[in-house]
Design an enzyme around this catalytic site. Structure first.
Site, mmCIF file in Angstrom:
data_model
loop_
_atom_site.group_PDB
_atom_site.id
_atom_site.type_symbol
_atom_site.label_atom_id
_atom_site.label_comp_id
_atom_site.label_asym_id
_atom_site.label_seq_id
_atom_site.Cartn_x
_atom_site.Cartn_y
_atom_site.Cartn_z
ATOM 1 N N THR A 5 1.151 -3.935 4.400
ATOM 2 C CA THR A 5 0.915 -4.214 5.814
ATOM 3 C C THR A 5 0.333 -5.604 6.068
ATOM 4 O O THR A 5 0.392 -6.091 7.197
ATOM 5 C CB THR A 5 -0.031 -3.168 6.420
ATOM 6 O OG1 THR A 5 -1.279 -3.175 5.704
ATOM 7 C CG2 THR A 5 0.584 -1.779 6.355
ATOM 8 N N ASP A 6 -0.238 -6.245 5.040
ATOM 9 C CA ASP A 6 -0.857 -7.553 5.255
ATOM 10 C C ASP A 6 0.093 -8.554 5.904
ATOM 11 O O ASP A 6 -0.332 -9.398 6.702
ATOM 12 C CB ASP A 6 -1.351 -8.134 3.926
ATOM 13 C CG ASP A 6 -2.623 -7.476 3.423
ATOM 14 O OD1 ASP A 6 -3.242 -6.726 4.195
ATOM 15 O OD2 ASP A 6 -2.985 -7.721 2.259
ATOM 16 N N THR A 17 0.814 -1.213 0.000
ATOM 17 C CA THR A 17 0.000 0.000 0.000
ATOM 18 C C THR A 17 0.845 1.259 0.000
ATOM 19 O O THR A 17 0.510 2.249 -0.658
ATOM 20 C CB THR A 17 -0.943 0.008 1.225
ATOM 21 O OG1 THR A 17 -1.860 -1.073 1.104
ATOM 22 C CG2 THR A 17 -1.725 1.308 1.320
#
Length: 326
Positions: free
Chosen positions: A89-90, A16
């Site tokens: 961030t996952d 992201t």
């Protein structure tokens, strides 16, 4: 830059933080490491010599063990004072813990990202990158292993978790951050215990692992099916390490064939050893050959198990490594 400037490498994996909105709809990774660093206000005023490296441009969900092991090898070749890894961030908590396990030395390694892409109002990427660079450049952060910096908080790789799907304060840890960045200064409050070290060059074998989250009413059928397709398993159990009685036989069988790690799905606290004694309790399962994940959450337990299997560790060696966890 002055000759004595602190040197930090920023390595971009995508995610992201590197995404922008597309005319066809949806955000995709388009920004390079240069783009990310150029967007950070006040970076030039820090006096830190920043080197940028484009490593991958992938969503965090698509990173793989080979990607991260190659990243670790690349980090070990750099002649800098600290490293910042930016990514989606996952999977930040997985990347951070893997790097903590396979890198050695005192050099700070910091993983960060963003919950809001660069096209959104209130994009948090620049602030997170600046705080991460300050942390990587600081002498205070030396010898702490890999950390995650998010929202100006510093989290130990072993404890950090993504606990919200969209909030800019998504990253938390129990018992809490080990430090923070304020007024351009890195402040360390506590130092995590040393993690086991796994040589990345030895992690060459193929392995397939999974996390099985226990739910009410489980009868062991899915465990039997899963056992035919994995080399090792992490059981995310109820509470302090409990499963339904109907799962006990399946887990007993699996523990004879492969390493089965017993973890708690709660997100914090330990797997107990001898508090409860009913069938499916922690003491019953450990007596049947399951291995305690201690205080590692299921996601981190899988990272450690998978790396050990990639180094061709046998069940006894895996037990020994997990037994060192506090």
């Amino acid at each position: 830059m002055p000759d004595n400037a602190r040197r930090v490498a920023v390595i971009s994996l995508g995610g992201t933080i590197a995404m922008t909105a597309q005319t066809a709809g949806g955000a995709t990774p388009t920004l390079s490491a240069d783009d990310l660093v150029a967007a950070v206000p006040g970076l030039a005023d820090t006096g830190i010599d920043v080197q940028v490296h484009d490593f991958r441009r992938l969503p965090g969900a698509s990173l793989s063990f080979p990607d991260l092991l190659e990243l670790a090898e690349t980090i070990e070749t750099l002649t800098v004072d600290g490293v910042v890894v930016t990514q989606g961030t996952d999977t930040i908590e997985e990347t951070a813990y893997l790097l903590d396990l396979v890198t050695a030395g005192a050099m700070p390694i910091v993983v960060t990202g963003a919950m809001r892409n660069a096209s959104m109002a209130g994009a948090d990427g620049p602030a997170n990158v600046l705080a991460a660079i300050r942390t990587a450049a600081s002498t205070e952060a030396q010898g702490m292993g890999c950390v995650v910096v998010f929202g100006e908080e510093i989290h130990a790789a072993r404890w950090v978790r993504k606990t919200h799907a969209t909030s800019p304060t998504a990253f938390t840890s129990y018992p809490g951050p080990i430090g923070y960045v304020a007024e351009d200064r890195v402040r360390i409050l506590a130092r995590p215990s040393t993690a086991p070290t796994i040589a990345p060059q030895g992690a060459t074998a193929s392995a397939r692992t999974a996390v099985f989250t226990v739910g009410i009413g489980e009868d062991g059928t899915l465990l039997h099916v899963l056992g035919d397709h994995v080399d090792g398993l992490v059981v995310a159990a109820f509470g302090a390490g409990h499963v339904p009685m109907a799962c006990v036989d399946a887990l007993t069988d699996l523990a004879k064939r492969m390493p089965v790690i017993l973890a708690t799905r709660t997100g914090s606290g330990p797997v107990l050893r001898q508090t409860y004694g009913f069938p499916g309790s922690e003491s019953d399962l450990l007596a049947r050959g399951l291995i305690s994940g201690s205080t590692l959450d299921p996601v981190k337990a899988r990272i450690l198990l998978h790396l050990l299997l990639m180094t061709s560790a046998d069940k006894e060696q895996i037990l020994q490594v997990f037994s060192t966890l506090s």
